[in-house]
Design a protein around this motif. Structure first.
Motif, mmCIF file in Angstrom:
data_model
loop_
_atom_site.group_PDB
_atom_site.id
_atom_site.type_symbol
_atom_site.label_atom_id
_atom_site.label_comp_id
_atom_site.label_asym_id
_atom_site.label_seq_id
_atom_site.Cartn_x
_atom_site.Cartn_y
_atom_site.Cartn_z
ATOM 1 N N ASN A 191 9.582 3.686 -4.034
ATOM 2 C CA ASN A 191 8.801 2.597 -4.622
ATOM 3 C C ASN A 191 7.332 2.864 -4.329
ATOM 4 O OD1 ASN A 191 7.460 0.145 -5.195
ATOM 5 N ND2 ASN A 191 9.314 -1.033 -4.801
ATOM 6 N N VAL A 192 6.561 3.133 -5.381
ATOM 7 C CA VAL A 192 5.139 3.462 -5.223
ATOM 8 C C VAL A 192 4.256 2.414 -5.901
ATOM 9 C CG1 VAL A 192 5.521 5.934 -4.979
ATOM 10 C CG2 VAL A 192 5.239 4.956 -7.264
ATOM 11 N N TRP A 193 4.776 1.190 -6.050
ATOM 12 C CA TRP A 193 3.999 0.137 -6.694
ATOM 13 C C TRP A 193 2.685 -0.065 -5.934
ATOM 14 C CZ3 TRP A 193 1.458 -4.333 -5.860
ATOM 15 C CH2 TRP A 193 1.199 -5.154 -6.969
ATOM 16 N N GLY A 194 1.584 -0.133 -6.701
ATOM 17 C CA GLY A 194 0.279 -0.348 -6.098
ATOM 18 C C GLY A 194 -0.394 0.908 -5.595
ATOM 19 N N MET A 195 0.277 2.051 -5.729
ATOM 20 C CA MET A 195 -0.311 3.313 -5.297
ATOM 21 C C MET A 195 -0.819 4.088 -6.506
ATOM 22 S SD MET A 195 2.673 4.341 -2.565
ATOM 23 C CE MET A 195 1.953 5.954 -2.230
ATOM 24 N N ASN A 196 -1.726 4.981 -6.267
ATOM 25 C CA ASN A 196 -2.345 5.741 -7.349
ATOM 26 C C ASN A 196 -1.659 7.099 -7.486
ATOM 27 O OD1 ASN A 196 -4.097 6.524 -9.388
ATOM 28 N ND2 ASN A 196 -5.730 7.129 -7.970
ATOM 29 N N ILE A 197 -0.523 7.113 -8.196
ATOM 30 C CA ILE A 197 0.232 8.349 -8.411
ATOM 31 C C ILE A 197 0.071 8.749 -9.880
ATOM 32 C CG2 ILE A 197 2.469 9.483 -8.251
ATOM 33 C CD1 ILE A 197 1.360 8.534 -5.581
ATOM 34 N N SER A 198 -0.488 9.933 -10.096
ATOM 35 C CA SER A 198 -0.774 10.377 -11.458
ATOM 36 C C SER A 198 0.478 10.865 -12.168
ATOM 37 C CB SER A 198 -1.818 11.498 -11.437
ATOM 38 O OG SER A 198 -1.278 12.657 -10.814
ATOM 39 N N LEU A 199 0.402 10.932 -13.488
ATOM 40 C CA LEU A 199 1.495 11.458 -14.284
ATOM 41 C C LEU A 199 1.757 12.919 -13.937
ATOM 42 C CD1 LEU A 199 3.548 11.250 -16.578
ATOM 43 C CD2 LEU A 199 1.687 11.735 -18.195
ATOM 44 N N THR A 200 0.696 13.677 -13.696
ATOM 45 C CA THR A 200 0.845 15.088 -13.334
ATOM 46 C C THR A 200 1.648 15.249 -12.053
ATOM 47 O OG1 THR A 200 -1.286 15.618 -14.359
ATOM 48 C CG2 THR A 200 -0.404 17.203 -12.769
ATOM 49 N N CYS A 201 1.346 14.397 -11.074
ATOM 50 C CA CYS A 201 2.084 14.453 -9.803
ATOM 51 C C CYS A 201 3.546 14.093 -10.001
ATOM 52 C CB CYS A 201 1.442 13.497 -8.796
ATOM 53 S SG CYS A 201 2.315 13.402 -7.211
ATOM 54 N N GLU A 202 3.819 13.096 -10.820
ATOM 55 C CA GLU A 202 5.203 12.690 -11.044
ATOM 56 C C GLU A 202 5.992 13.791 -11.736
ATOM 57 O OE1 GLU A 202 7.788 8.953 -12.879
ATOM 58 O OE2 GLU A 202 5.599 8.836 -12.745
#
Length: 288
Positions: free
Chosen positions: A251-262
Protein backbone atom coordinates in the motif's frame (compact mmCIF):
# COMPACT_ATOMS: atom_id res chain seq x y z
CA UNK A 1 -16.81 -22.70 25.79
CA UNK A 2 -19.07 -21.31 23.10
CA UNK A 3 -19.42 -17.74 24.21
CA UNK A 4 -17.99 -15.14 26.54
CA UNK A 5 -19.57 -11.74 26.99
CA UNK A 6 -18.33 -8.86 29.12
CA UNK A 7 -21.12 -6.40 29.78
CA UNK A 8 -20.81 -2.91 31.24
CA UNK A 9 -17.26 -3.49 32.39
CA UNK A 10 -15.81 -0.66 34.44
CA UNK A 11 -12.99 -0.24 36.91
CA UNK A 12 -15.37 0.70 39.69
CA UNK A 13 -17.46 -2.40 39.05
CA UNK A 14 -14.43 -4.64 39.22
CA UNK A 15 -13.17 -3.13 42.47
CA UNK A 16 -16.33 -4.14 44.29
CA UNK A 17 -15.69 -7.80 43.54
CA UNK A 18 -19.23 -8.03 42.15
CA UNK A 19 -18.56 -10.02 39.00
CA UNK A 20 -20.38 -13.30 38.79
CA UNK A 21 -19.78 -16.17 36.38
CA UNK A 22 -23.08 -17.34 34.92
CA UNK A 23 -23.19 -20.81 33.48
CA UNK A 24 -26.05 -21.97 31.31
CA UNK A 25 -25.43 -25.15 29.37
CA UNK A 26 -22.21 -24.78 27.39
CA UNK A 27 -22.28 -20.98 27.44
CA UNK A 28 -20.58 -18.70 29.88
CA UNK A 29 -20.98 -14.99 30.45
CA UNK A 30 -19.83 -12.52 33.02
CA UNK A 31 -22.15 -9.70 34.01
CA UNK A 32 -22.63 -7.46 36.98
CA UNK A 33 -25.60 -8.10 39.23
CA UNK A 34 -26.85 -6.55 42.42
CA UNK A 35 -25.23 -9.40 44.32
CA UNK A 36 -21.81 -8.47 45.62
CA UNK A 37 -19.76 -11.41 46.78
CA UNK A 38 -16.23 -11.17 48.05
CA UNK A 39 -14.05 -13.42 50.12
CA UNK A 40 -10.73 -12.25 51.53
CA UNK A 41 -9.19 -15.58 50.52
CA UNK A 42 -9.26 -14.54 46.86
CA UNK A 43 -6.35 -12.21 47.45
CA UNK A 44 -7.94 -8.91 46.46
CA UNK A 45 -5.32 -6.20 46.72
CA UNK A 46 -7.38 -3.91 48.92
CA UNK A 47 -6.21 -2.87 52.36
CA UNK A 48 -8.10 -1.28 55.19
CA UNK A 49 -11.52 -1.60 53.60
CA UNK A 50 -13.86 -3.71 55.68
CA UNK A 51 -16.48 -3.51 52.96
CA UNK A 52 -14.50 -6.14 51.08
CA UNK A 53 -14.12 -8.53 54.00
CA UNK A 54 -17.64 -9.90 54.15
CA UNK A 55 -20.54 -10.95 51.97
CA UNK A 56 -23.27 -8.47 51.06
CA UNK A 57 -26.54 -9.59 49.50
CA UNK A 58 -29.01 -6.95 48.32
CA UNK A 59 -31.14 -8.90 45.84
CA UNK A 60 -34.91 -8.78 46.32
CA UNK A 61 -36.22 -11.86 48.08
CA UNK A 62 -38.82 -12.51 45.42
CA UNK A 63 -36.33 -12.75 42.58
CA UNK A 64 -35.08 -16.23 41.78
CA UNK A 65 -32.07 -16.69 39.52
CA UNK A 66 -32.32 -19.54 37.07
CA UNK A 67 -28.59 -19.75 36.40
CA UNK A 68 -26.03 -21.44 38.58
CA UNK A 69 -23.81 -18.80 40.15
CA UNK A 70 -20.20 -19.21 41.09
CA UNK A 71 -18.17 -16.39 42.60
CA UNK A 72 -15.19 -15.91 40.32
CA UNK A 73 -12.96 -15.50 43.34
CA UNK A 74 -13.33 -19.24 43.97
CA UNK A 75 -12.84 -20.46 40.38
CA UNK A 76 -9.51 -22.34 39.92
CA UNK A 77 -6.75 -20.42 38.20
CA UNK A 78 -6.63 -22.80 35.23
CA UNK A 79 -10.36 -22.26 34.62
CA UNK A 80 -9.88 -18.49 34.84
CA UNK A 81 -7.02 -18.78 32.36
CA UNK A 82 -9.28 -20.65 29.93
CA UNK A 83 -11.90 -17.90 30.25
CA UNK A 84 -9.39 -15.08 29.79
CA UNK A 85 -7.98 -16.84 26.75
CA UNK A 86 -11.23 -15.90 24.98
CA UNK A 87 -10.72 -12.16 25.53
CA UNK A 88 -9.50 -10.37 22.42
CA UNK A 89 -8.41 -6.95 23.64
CA UNK A 90 -5.77 -5.56 25.94
CA UNK A 91 -8.41 -3.44 27.69
CA UNK A 92 -10.38 -6.42 28.94
CA UNK A 93 -7.26 -8.30 29.98
CA UNK A 94 -5.88 -5.29 31.85
CA UNK A 95 -9.12 -4.80 33.75
CA UNK A 96 -9.36 -8.50 34.54
CA UNK A 97 -5.83 -8.59 35.93
CA UNK A 98 -6.71 -5.72 38.28
CA UNK A 99 -9.45 -7.63 40.14
CA UNK A 100 -7.28 -9.70 42.49
CA UNK A 101 -4.13 -11.76 42.63
CA UNK A 102 -5.90 -14.91 41.43
CA UNK A 103 -7.33 -13.14 38.39
CA UNK A 104 -3.92 -11.64 37.67
CA UNK A 105 -2.42 -15.12 37.74
CA UNK A 106 -5.18 -16.36 35.44
CA UNK A 107 -4.40 -13.58 32.95
CA UNK A 108 -0.69 -14.44 33.13
CA UNK A 109 -1.39 -18.09 32.36
CA UNK A 110 -3.78 -17.15 29.55
CA UNK A 111 -1.11 -14.97 27.94
CA UNK A 112 1.22 -17.95 27.67
CA UNK A 113 -1.23 -19.59 25.23
CA UNK A 114 -2.39 -16.58 23.21
CA UNK A 115 -1.70 -16.44 19.48
CA UNK A 116 -3.31 -13.03 18.90
CA UNK A 117 -3.10 -9.85 20.96
CA UNK A 118 -4.55 -6.44 20.15
CA UNK A 119 -3.90 -3.09 21.80
CA UNK A 120 -5.90 -1.27 19.11
CA UNK A 121 -8.31 1.31 20.47
CA UNK A 122 -6.49 1.69 23.77
CA UNK A 123 -3.83 4.10 24.96
CA UNK A 124 -1.17 1.58 25.87
CA UNK A 125 2.40 2.45 26.80
CA UNK A 126 5.79 0.78 26.45
CA UNK A 127 5.73 -0.87 29.87
CA UNK A 128 2.27 -2.38 29.50
CA UNK A 129 2.77 -3.63 25.95
CA UNK A 130 6.25 -4.94 26.68
CA UNK A 131 5.14 -6.76 29.81
CA UNK A 132 2.19 -8.50 28.17
CA UNK A 133 4.06 -9.44 25.00
CA UNK A 134 6.98 -10.86 27.00
CA UNK A 135 4.54 -13.22 28.71
CA UNK A 136 2.88 -14.33 25.46
CA UNK A 137 5.46 -16.85 24.30
CA UNK A 138 3.22 -18.35 21.57
CA UNK A 139 2.07 -15.04 20.09
CA UNK A 140 1.80 -14.91 16.29
CA UNK A 141 -0.22 -11.74 15.59
CA UNK A 142 0.28 -8.40 17.35
CA UNK A 143 -1.76 -5.25 16.76
CA UNK A 144 -0.60 -1.97 18.32
CA UNK A 145 -2.55 0.31 15.99
CA UNK A 146 -3.22 3.89 17.02
CA UNK A 147 -6.40 4.09 19.08
CA UNK A 148 -8.89 6.88 19.48
CA UNK A 149 -7.05 8.04 22.60
CA UNK A 150 -3.65 8.11 20.94
CA UNK A 151 -0.62 5.91 21.44
CA UNK A 152 2.31 6.20 23.80
CA UNK A 153 4.39 3.48 22.18
CA UNK A 154 7.97 4.51 21.43
CA UNK A 155 11.16 2.80 20.28
CA UNK A 156 11.61 1.51 23.83
CA UNK A 157 8.44 -0.55 23.48
CA UNK A 158 9.57 -1.95 20.13
CA UNK A 159 12.89 -2.94 21.68
CA UNK A 160 11.05 -4.91 24.39
CA UNK A 161 8.93 -6.65 21.76
CA UNK A 162 12.03 -7.43 19.69
CA UNK A 163 13.70 -9.05 22.71
CA UNK A 164 10.61 -11.06 23.74
CA UNK A 165 10.50 -14.85 23.22
CA UNK A 166 7.64 -14.62 20.73
CA UNK A 167 9.25 -12.13 18.34
CA UNK A 168 10.99 -14.65 16.02
CA UNK A 169 7.61 -16.38 15.48
CA UNK A 170 5.48 -13.30 14.81
CA UNK A 171 3.75 -13.50 11.43
CA UNK A 172 1.72 -10.29 11.62
CA UNK A 173 2.48 -6.91 13.23
CA UNK A 174 0.50 -3.69 12.92
CA UNK A 175 2.01 -0.36 14.00
CA UNK A 176 -0.60 1.65 12.12
CA UNK A 177 -0.42 5.36 13.00
CA UNK A 178 2.03 4.96 15.90
CA UNK A 179 3.89 8.22 15.37
CA UNK A 180 6.14 7.90 18.42
CA UNK A 181 8.36 5.28 16.78
CA UNK A 182 11.37 5.88 14.54
CA UNK A 183 13.61 3.87 12.25
CA UNK A 184 15.66 2.77 15.25
CA UNK A 185 12.84 0.82 16.86
CA UNK A 186 11.41 -0.55 13.62
CA UNK A 187 14.81 -1.80 12.46
CA UNK A 188 15.32 -3.65 15.75
CA UNK A 189 11.87 -5.21 15.52
CA UNK A 190 12.06 -6.43 11.91
CA UNK A 191 15.61 -7.68 12.48
CA UNK A 192 14.30 -10.14 15.08
CA UNK A 193 10.84 -10.87 13.57
CA UNK A 194 12.09 -12.93 10.66
CA UNK A 195 8.81 -14.83 10.19
CA UNK A 196 6.76 -11.75 9.32
CA UNK A 197 4.25 -12.17 6.52
CA UNK A 198 2.10 -9.08 7.16
CA UNK A 199 3.51 -5.75 8.34
CA UNK A 200 1.63 -2.48 8.72
CA UNK A 201 3.73 0.62 9.35
CA UNK A 202 1.34 2.99 7.61
CA UNK A 203 0.91 6.46 9.07
CA UNK A 204 4.37 6.47 10.68
CA UNK A 205 7.45 8.54 9.89
CA UNK A 206 9.79 5.74 8.88
CA UNK A 207 12.29 6.20 6.06
CA UNK A 208 14.23 4.00 3.65
CA UNK A 209 16.34 2.89 6.63
CA UNK A 210 13.43 0.80 7.92
CA UNK A 211 12.42 -0.39 4.46
CA UNK A 212 15.95 -1.59 3.68
CA UNK A 213 16.01 -3.46 7.00
CA UNK A 214 12.74 -5.14 6.04
CA UNK A 215 14.25 -6.12 2.70
CA UNK A 216 17.29 -7.61 4.48
CA UNK A 217 15.51 -9.61 7.19
CA UNK A 218 11.89 -10.33 6.21
CA UNK A 219 12.10 -12.56 3.15
CA UNK A 220 8.75 -14.24 3.96
CA UNK A 221 6.86 -10.94 3.79
CA UNK A 222 3.68 -11.04 1.70
CA UNK A 223 1.80 -7.82 2.49
CA UNK A 224 3.26 -4.44 3.48
CA UNK A 225 1.35 -1.26 4.30
CA UNK A 226 3.31 1.97 3.79
CA UNK A 227 0.26 4.24 3.71
CA UNK A 228 1.38 7.85 3.96
CA UNK A 229 5.05 7.03 4.56
CA UNK A 230 6.25 10.02 2.55
CA UNK A 231 9.89 9.62 3.60
CA UNK A 232 10.15 6.25 1.85
CA UNK A 233 11.52 6.58 -1.69
CA UNK A 234 11.33 4.53 -4.84
CA UNK A 235 14.78 3.09 -4.10
CA UNK A 236 13.42 1.48 -0.94
CA UNK A 237 10.45 0.00 -2.80
CA UNK A 238 12.73 -1.46 -5.47
CA UNK A 239 14.91 -3.05 -2.78
CA UNK A 240 11.81 -4.74 -1.35
CA UNK A 241 10.84 -6.15 -4.74
CA UNK A 242 14.32 -7.60 -5.18
CA UNK A 243 14.70 -9.14 -1.73
CA UNK A 244 11.17 -10.28 -0.85
CA UNK A 245 10.04 -12.76 -3.55
CA UNK A 246 6.79 -13.59 -1.71
CA UNK A 247 5.67 -9.97 -1.55
CA UNK A 248 2.34 -9.56 -3.37
CA UNK A 249 0.96 -6.24 -2.13
CA UNK A 250 2.31 -2.85 -0.99
CA UNK A 251 0.00 0.00 0.00
CA UNK A 252 1.72 3.17 -1.24
CA UNK A 253 -1.21 5.59 -0.87
CA UNK A 254 0.08 9.13 -0.39
CA UNK A 255 3.56 8.28 -1.64
CA UNK A 256 5.17 9.58 -4.80
CA UNK A 257 5.72 6.41 -6.86
CA UNK A 258 6.14 7.03 -10.58
CA UNK A 259 4.72 4.91 -13.37
CA UNK A 260 8.27 4.11 -14.49
CA UNK A 261 9.11 2.73 -11.05
CA UNK A 262 5.96 0.62 -10.96
CA UNK A 263 6.73 -0.90 -14.35
CA UNK A 264 10.22 -1.70 -13.09
CA UNK A 265 8.76 -3.41 -10.04
CA UNK A 266 6.54 -5.51 -12.31
CA UNK A 267 9.63 -6.80 -14.09
CA UNK A 268 11.38 -7.64 -10.82
CA UNK A 269 8.34 -9.32 -9.25
CA UNK A 270 5.37 -9.98 -11.57
CA UNK A 271 3.15 -10.93 -8.60
CA UNK A 272 3.67 -7.64 -6.78
CA UNK A 273 0.86 -5.08 -6.89
CA UNK A 274 1.00 -1.50 -5.69
CA UNK A 275 -2.16 -0.01 -4.17
CA UNK A 276 -3.17 2.35 -5.69
CA UNK A 277 -1.70 1.37 -9.05
CA UNK A 278 -0.70 3.97 -11.63
CA UNK A 279 0.05 1.25 -14.18
CA UNK A 280 -3.48 -0.13 -13.91
CA UNK A 281 -4.99 3.32 -14.35
CA UNK A 282 -2.68 3.92 -17.32
CA UNK A 283 -3.88 0.71 -19.01
CA UNK A 284 -7.53 1.63 -18.39
CA UNK A 285 -7.05 5.10 -19.88
CA UNK A 286 -5.19 3.62 -22.85
CA UNK A 287 -7.99 1.23 -23.71
CA UNK A 288 -10.86 3.67 -23.22
Amino acid sequence: MEGLRWEGLSTSGIETGAWILHISGAKMAMRKTSVEVHDSNCGLDVEGDQHHQHMMITVGEKRKLEDTRICLCHVPVDVLAHIFLQLTSFKDMAWASAVCRKWKEGVREALAFREKLSFAGWRADDVTVGGLVEGASKLLELDISLGRWGSRITDAGLHRIANSPCCPNLTSVSLWGVTGITDEGVVELVRMARSLEHLNVGGTFITDVSVLAIADHNHHLKVLNLWGCRHVTESGIVALARSCPKLTSINVWGMNISLTCELRLARLNPNLQLKPSQARNHVIRGTS
